[in-house]
Design a protein around this motif. Structure first.
Motif, PDB file in Angstrom:
ATOM      1  N   PHE A 174      -9.777  -6.626 -49.208  1.00 34.10           N
ATOM      2  CA  PHE A 174     -11.029  -6.510 -48.453  1.00 34.10           C
ATOM      3  C   PHE A 174     -10.875  -5.525 -47.296  1.00 34.10           C
ATOM      4  O   PHE A 174      -9.842  -5.478 -46.644  1.00 34.10           O
ATOM      5  N   LEU A 178     -16.147  -6.545 -44.596  1.00 34.83           N
ATOM      6  CA  LEU A 178     -16.203  -8.002 -44.400  1.00 34.83           C
ATOM      7  C   LEU A 178     -16.870  -8.377 -43.074  1.00 34.83           C
ATOM      8  O   LEU A 178     -17.469  -9.435 -42.938  1.00 34.83           O
ATOM      9  N   SER A 186     -19.353 -10.258 -49.894  1.00 30.92           N
ATOM     10  CA  SER A 186     -17.918 -10.163 -49.597  1.00 30.92           C
ATOM     11  C   SER A 186     -17.387 -11.474 -49.021  1.00 30.92           C
ATOM     12  O   SER A 186     -16.285 -11.918 -49.360  1.00 30.92           O
ATOM     13  N   THR A 225     -10.862  -7.162 -39.044  1.00 28.14           N
ATOM     14  CA  THR A 225     -11.135  -7.691 -40.384  1.00 28.14           C
ATOM     15  C   THR A 225     -10.401  -9.012 -40.587  1.00 28.14           C
ATOM     16  O   THR A 225     -10.944  -9.950 -41.167  1.00 28.14           O
TER      17      THR A 225
END
Length: 255
Positions: A174, A178, A186, A225
């Motif tokens: 990912f 995200l 996602s 993230t």
């Protein structure tokens, strides 16, 4: 905050021409433990080998991206094999796959080159880094056939597709996407991925996470993230970084 593994980066990109060495020298101080470079053609494969050779913590994949198949030499598989043999920092074939996003793509040629590179990877026992954009049905049909070891990078598919990729024995990675407001798919997909099967990447210089959107992305932005992944997975930021680093090391055989 350390143990960061950026499992997909493009530091050979022109966006880094002005300060590449300076940036790459600084990243370990920012908690970056490993970086995996992704290649798009023969030229970038060779360039990435040079970058990986210059930095202990950087490894690379070599391969032909579906958008870069036009000038692929006929003997490209032999060339890739030679590059792999002579470069111990090469740990994967990638990024390879299918991309039907822009008009005028050659579906048959993309599929042919994807298959040939999957065959190479399976023959030499290397993992693959798979790119799929607007081509998930064909991608999945081919992956079911070859069942490679590898990762679906920059995943944007459904939770159902994620489950099927995991069943094939692959990993899912990912990006900063995200963290975006409209990233519902996602978020649902990551929720469906087991802890030992997900990784994080920047795909830099693209895909900067919130609150860095609009800026050139680099590996130091992974924690944003990871923070979001931690909220989804009910883990701390450091737990996510440790886990995804471990998963990346396992997939790419980095000890």
């Amino acid at each position: 905050m350390n143990n960061i593994f950026d499992t997909h980066a493009h530091y050979g990109d022109r966006a880094f021409d002005s300060d590449r060495d300076e940036l790459l020298k600084s990243l370990p101080e920012k908690g970056i433990r490993y970086i995996m470079l992704a290649s798009t053609d023969i030229e970038s494969s060779l360039q990435n080998c040079s970058i990986a050779e210059a930095y202990d913590y950087i490894y690379t994949a070599v391969g032909i991206h579906p958008e870069d198949i036009e000038n692929t030499p006929e003997n490209y598989i032999d060339t890739l094999r030679d590059i792999i043999k002579s470069n111990p920092k090469v740990k994967a074939i990638g990024e390879i796959g299918l991309d039907y996003h822009y008009e005028g793509y050659d579906r048959e040629k993309q599929i042919e080159i994807f298959r040939e590179q999957l065959e190479l990877a399976n023959n030499i026992g290397y993992p693959v880094i798979v790119h799929s954009r607007d081509a998930m049905e064909d991608t999945m049909n081919i992956l079911r056939e070859y069942k490679p070891c590898g990762v679906m990078h920059c995943f944007s598919g459904s939770a159902e597709t994620a489950k099927e990729i995991i069943k094939l024995g692959m990993y899912i990675s990912f990006t900063g996407v995200l963290t975006y407001k409209n990233a519902r798919k996602s978020v649902e997909a990551l929720s469906a991925v087991p802890d030992d099967r997900f990784m994080l990447e920047t795909d830099c210089p693209y895909m900067s996470p919130v609150p860095m959107r609009g800026k050139r992305c680099d590996s130091s932005m992974i924690p944003y993230t990871a923070q979001k992944a931690g909220e989804i997975k009910n883990m701390t930021l450091q737990e996510v970084l440790d886990l995804t680093c471990q998963n990346g090391m396992k997939l790419f055989s980095i000890s």
